[in-house]
Motif scaffolding. Sequence first.
Motif, PDB file in Angstrom:
ATOM      1  N   ALA A  80       9.665  -1.165  -3.482  1.00  0.00           N
ATOM      2  CA  ALA A  80       8.628  -0.816  -4.449  1.00  0.00           C
ATOM      3  C   ALA A  80       7.227  -1.198  -3.969  1.00  0.00           C
ATOM      4  N   TYR A  81       7.077  -2.394  -3.429  1.00  0.00           N
ATOM      5  CA  TYR A  81       5.737  -2.881  -3.100  1.00  0.00           C
ATOM      6  C   TYR A  81       4.999  -1.984  -2.104  1.00  0.00           C
ATOM      7  N   PRO A  82       5.657  -1.538  -1.045  1.00  0.00           N
ATOM      8  CA  PRO A  82       4.932  -0.638  -0.130  1.00  0.00           C
ATOM      9  C   PRO A  82       4.494   0.672  -0.789  1.00  0.00           C
ATOM     10  N   MET A  83       5.161   1.060  -1.856  1.00  0.00           N
ATOM     11  CA  MET A  83       4.764   2.283  -2.553  1.00  0.00           C
ATOM     12  C   MET A  83       3.369   2.152  -3.172  1.00  0.00           C
ATOM     13  N   LEU A  84       2.928   0.922  -3.397  1.00  0.00           N
ATOM     14  CA  LEU A  84       1.578   0.711  -3.924  1.00  0.00           C
ATOM     15  C   LEU A  84       0.509   1.251  -2.974  1.00  0.00           C
ATOM     16  N   SER A  85       0.873   1.389  -1.691  1.00  0.00           N
ATOM     17  CA  SER A  85      -0.087   1.910  -0.726  1.00  0.00           C
ATOM     18  C   SER A  85      -0.479   3.355  -1.037  1.00  0.00           C
ATOM     19  N   MET A  86       0.339   4.053  -1.819  1.00  0.00           N
ATOM     20  CA  MET A  86      -0.049   5.400  -2.247  1.00  0.00           C
ATOM     21  C   MET A  86      -1.340   5.339  -3.059  1.00  0.00           C
ATOM     22  N   GLY A  87      -1.566   4.209  -3.694  1.00  0.00           N
ATOM     23  CA  GLY A  87      -2.787   4.036  -4.469  1.00  0.00           C
ATOM     24  C   GLY A  87      -4.031   4.152  -3.609  1.00  0.00           C
ATOM     25  N   TYR A  88      -3.946   3.663  -2.381  1.00  0.00           N
ATOM     26  CA  TYR A  88      -5.086   3.795  -1.475  1.00  0.00           C
ATOM     27  C   TYR A  88      -5.366   5.262  -1.189  1.00  0.00           C
ATOM     28  N   VAL A  89      -4.304   6.022  -0.952  1.00  0.00           N
ATOM     29  CA  VAL A  89      -4.443   7.448  -0.658  1.00  0.00           C
ATOM     30  C   VAL A  89      -5.116   8.160  -1.838  1.00  0.00           C
ATOM     31  N   ILE A  90      -4.587   7.926  -3.016  1.00  0.00           N
ATOM     32  CA  ILE A  90      -5.112   8.578  -4.218  1.00  0.00           C
ATOM     33  C   ILE A  90      -6.555   8.152  -4.469  1.00  0.00           C
ATOM     34  N   SER A 106     -10.804   8.586  11.014  1.00  0.00           N
ATOM     35  CA  SER A 106      -9.935   7.404  11.041  1.00  0.00           C
ATOM     36  C   SER A 106      -9.324   7.126   9.667  1.00  0.00           C
ATOM     37  N   ARG A 107     -10.057   7.379   8.600  1.00  0.00           N
ATOM     38  CA  ARG A 107      -9.504   7.193   7.255  1.00  0.00           C
ATOM     39  C   ARG A 107      -8.417   8.227   6.973  1.00  0.00           C
ATOM     40  N   ILE A 108      -8.647   9.461   7.410  1.00  0.00           N
ATOM     41  CA  ILE A 108      -7.632  10.505   7.217  1.00  0.00           C
ATOM     42  C   ILE A 108      -6.378  10.175   8.012  1.00  0.00           C
ATOM     43  N   LEU A 109      -6.536   9.685   9.234  1.00  0.00           N
ATOM     44  CA  LEU A 109      -5.374   9.269  10.031  1.00  0.00           C
ATOM     45  C   LEU A 109      -4.638   8.135   9.329  1.00  0.00           C
ATOM     46  N   GLY A 110      -5.367   7.174   8.811  1.00  0.00           N
ATOM     47  CA  GLY A 110      -4.743   6.063   8.080  1.00  0.00           C
ATOM     48  C   GLY A 110      -3.986   6.548   6.860  1.00  0.00           C
ATOM     49  N   ILE A 111      -4.558   7.496   6.138  1.00  0.00           N
ATOM     50  CA  ILE A 111      -3.890   8.066   4.967  1.00  0.00           C
ATOM     51  C   ILE A 111      -2.597   8.747   5.379  1.00  0.00           C
ATOM     52  N   ALA A 112      -2.632   9.501   6.477  1.00  0.00           N
ATOM     53  CA  ALA A 112      -1.422  10.175   6.964  1.00  0.00           C
ATOM     54  C   ALA A 112      -0.342   9.164   7.333  1.00  0.00           C
ATOM     55  N   ILE A 113      -0.726   8.085   7.981  1.00  0.00           N
ATOM     56  CA  ILE A 113       0.241   7.044   8.363  1.00  0.00           C
ATOM     57  C   ILE A 113       0.852   6.404   7.122  1.00  0.00           C
ATOM     58  N   ILE A 114       0.029   6.133   6.127  1.00  0.00           N
ATOM     59  CA  ILE A 114       0.515   5.559   4.880  1.00  0.00           C
ATOM     60  C   ILE A 114       1.553   6.488   4.243  1.00  0.00           C
ATOM     61  N   LEU A 115       1.227   7.770   4.181  1.00  0.00           N
ATOM     62  CA  LEU A 115       2.145   8.739   3.549  1.00  0.00           C
ATOM     63  C   LEU A 115       3.465   8.816   4.293  1.00  0.00           C
ATOM     64  N   VAL A 116       3.436   8.778   5.618  1.00  0.00           N
ATOM     65  CA  VAL A 116       4.673   8.778   6.393  1.00  0.00           C
ATOM     66  C   VAL A 116       5.490   7.526   6.070  1.00  0.00           C
ATOM     67  N   GLY A 117       4.842   6.392   5.978  1.00  0.00           N
ATOM     68  CA  GLY A 117       5.533   5.150   5.646  1.00  0.00           C
ATOM     69  C   GLY A 117       6.154   5.191   4.262  1.00  0.00           C
ATOM     70  N   VAL A 118       5.463   5.751   3.302  1.00  0.00           N
ATOM     71  CA  VAL A 118       5.997   5.854   1.950  1.00  0.00           C
ATOM     72  C   VAL A 118       7.243   6.736   1.937  1.00  0.00           C
ATOM     73  N   VAL A 119       7.207   7.845   2.668  1.00  0.00           N
ATOM     74  CA  VAL A 119       8.375   8.733   2.730  1.00  0.00           C
ATOM     75  C   VAL A 119       9.551   8.019   3.384  1.00  0.00           C
ATOM     76  N   VAL A 120       9.305   7.310   4.466  1.00  0.00           N
ATOM     77  CA  VAL A 120      10.389   6.592   5.158  1.00  0.00           C
ATOM     78  C   VAL A 120      10.999   5.541   4.233  1.00  0.00           C
ATOM     79  N   LEU A 121      10.169   4.765   3.568  1.00  0.00           N
ATOM     80  CA  LEU A 121      10.679   3.731   2.663  1.00  0.00           C
ATOM     81  C   LEU A 121      11.384   4.320   1.463  1.00  0.00           C
ATOM     82  N   GLY A 122      10.898   5.436   0.958  1.00  0.00           N
ATOM     83  CA  GLY A 122      11.515   6.066  -0.200  1.00  0.00           C
ATOM     84  C   GLY A 122      12.890   6.605   0.075  1.00  0.00           C
ATOM     85  N   ARG A 123      13.152   6.950   1.331  1.00  0.00           N
ATOM     86  CA  ARG A 123      14.459   7.482   1.693  1.00  0.00           C
ATOM     87  C   ARG A 123      15.443   6.400   2.105  1.00  0.00           C
ATOM     88  N   GLY A 124      14.910   5.216   2.422  1.00  0.00           N
ATOM     89  CA  GLY A 124      15.773   4.131   2.921  1.00  0.00           C
ATOM     90  C   GLY A 124      16.381   3.418   1.846  1.00  0.00           C
TER      91      GLY A 124
END
Length: 124
Positions: A80-90, A106-124
Amino acid sequence: MTFATFSLIFTGVLLNSAAQLMLKAGARALGPVAIGSGSSLFAAGWNAATQPWILVGLCCYFVSAGLWVLALTRVDVTVAYPMLSMGYVIAALLAWHFFGEALTASRILGIAIILVGVVVLGRG
């Protein structure tokens, strides 16, 4: 993670992001706050406490925290906690839209990395 659990987390994240934007709108309405003497600190605190955007933002935080507690009854904090990073994107996207804040490469790249991480964690 079930859809219902993800929905709880995502709604809480949305409210948290909305709270950030409302606090920013309230801060913009206040303007720069000079903190000097005790009386000026009290005046700044009173102005912030009576600013409508700040009050609504704090209410969003309160509801967001309640949803967070509900989510934690259903899913591990390590998921759950890493999902809070979606808040940064939004918040970054909405701050760009509403406040004209910069979305650099660089901010757009960071947002993309965050979204990939959220997807990976959500599936695990």
